[in-house]
Scaffold this active site. Structure first.
Site, short mmCIF file in Angstrom:
data_model
loop_
_atom_site.label_atom_id
_atom_site.label_comp_id
_atom_site.label_asym_id
_atom_site.label_seq_id
_atom_site.Cartn_x
_atom_site.Cartn_y
_atom_site.Cartn_z
N HIS A 65 0.82 -1.21 0.00
CA HIS A 65 0.00 0.00 0.00
C HIS A 65 0.86 1.25 0.00
O HIS A 65 2.08 1.21 0.16
CB HIS A 65 -0.93 -0.01 1.22
CG HIS A 65 -0.22 0.01 2.54
ND1 HIS A 65 0.24 1.17 3.13
CD2 HIS A 65 0.11 -0.99 3.40
CE1 HIS A 65 0.81 0.90 4.28
NE2 HIS A 65 0.76 -0.42 4.46
N CYS A 75 3.11 -4.74 6.97
CA CYS A 75 2.81 -4.55 5.55
C CYS A 75 3.97 -3.92 4.79
O CYS A 75 4.88 -3.35 5.36
CB CYS A 75 1.56 -3.70 5.39
SG CYS A 75 0.05 -4.49 5.99
#
Length: 226
Positions: A179, A195
Site C-alpha cells: 500500500h 505490511c
C-alpha cells in the site's frame, strides 16, 4: 501535469503535525500497517513534497525523490531471476519490490517493511485492489484495543495511502497489504507493523500495471518458502 500543493499540502502538514502530537502522548497506533511515528519529528516534512499529481478523489502528493537513496527510487532494471513476467517480488532485506517484465527487465521500487518480528514471507496473489482505500482494524487489534475506530475513510491521513493491493492465499485475505504511505521518510526502513509500503506515486504506478490475480512473492533471507 504537476500542480502545486496549496490546500492539499496545508491539510497534509496539519495532519502530520497532529500525528506527532499523538505520538508524544503515546496514543496507540491506528493500523497494523502503520509505523511508529518517532522519526517524523526529526525532519521538516514540508521538504519532502514538491507538488501533486491529479487523482480522484484526492490529488497524490509527489515526493522529492532526491531525498531517497538512489536504490529506492523507481527505475527500470535488468532482471535475470526465475520468476515469470508479471510477478511481483518483494525482497524484505533489500527493501525493494520488483515487477518482472517480459524483456529481461523489471520495474523496481523502494519499499518500507515490517520491523523485526513482523515481516511476513511467503507466496500470495493480489485478491483485490483499492483506490484511496478505507482502513479497518483486524479482530485481534479490536480485542487488544476495544476503543479503536472500526473504520477510517480513505484520504491523505489514512495509513494505507492512495492505493492498496490486498494479498490472498486461495480465497482467504491474509491481512497483508502492499500500500501507499503518508510517511515517505519510512521508505527503505524497517518500521511498519508488517505490511509493505510504497510512495503513493509508486503504488499508483504499480496498481495500474498489475491485475487482480497477480502472483506475489515476499522474500526474506533470499527465500519465500520456509
Amino acid at each position: 501535469m504537476i500542480a502545486t500543493l496549496p490546500s492539499a499540502w496545508s491539510r497534509l502538514r496539519r495532519i502530520v503535525l497532529s500525528r506527532i502530537l499523538l505520538a508524544v502522548v503515546a496514543i496507540a497506533p491506528l493500523a497494523a500497517c502503520q509505523t511508529r511515528p518517532v522519526q517524523v519529528a526529526q525532519d521538516d516534512d514540508s521538504a519532502w513534497y514538491i507538488g501533486s499529481k491529479p487523482d480522484k478523489p484526492f490529488d497524490i502528493p509527489l515526493v522529492d525523490t532526491q531525498r531517497l537513496d538512489p536504490k529506492y527510487r523507481r527505475q527500470q532494471v535488468s532482471y535475470n531471476g526465475p520468476e515469470q513476467p508479471g510477478t511481483i517480488v518483494v525482497d524484505i532485506d533489500k527493501r525493494q519490490l520488483v515487477l518482472v517484465q517480459a524483456d529481461g527487465t523489471a520495474m523496481q521500487y523502494g519499499v518500507g517493511v515490517g520491523k523485526a518480528g513482523f515481516s511476513w514471507k511467503g507466496e500470495a496473489r493480489v485478491g483485490r485492489k483499492g483506490v484511496w482505500p478505507d482502513w479497518s482494524p483486524t479482530v485481534t487489534m479490536v480485542s487488544l484495543h476495544p476503543d479503536l475506530p472500526r473504520t477510517r475513510k480513505g484520504g491523505l491521513d489514512n495509513p494505507l495511502g492512495a492505493r492498496a493491493l490486498y494479498l490472498y492465499q486461495g480465497n482467504r485475505d491474509i491481512l497483508f497489504r502492499i500500500h501507499g504511505t503518508n510517511e515517505p521518510w519510512s521508505i527503505g526502513e524497517q518500521m511498519s507493523s508488517g505490511c509493505v509500503r510504497m510512495l503513493n506515486e509508486d503504488i499508483a504506478d504499480l496498481y495500474d500495471r498489475v491485475p487482480v490475480g497477480t502472483r506475489v512473492l515476499i522474500k526474506r533471507n533470499g527465500k519465500y518458502r520456509t
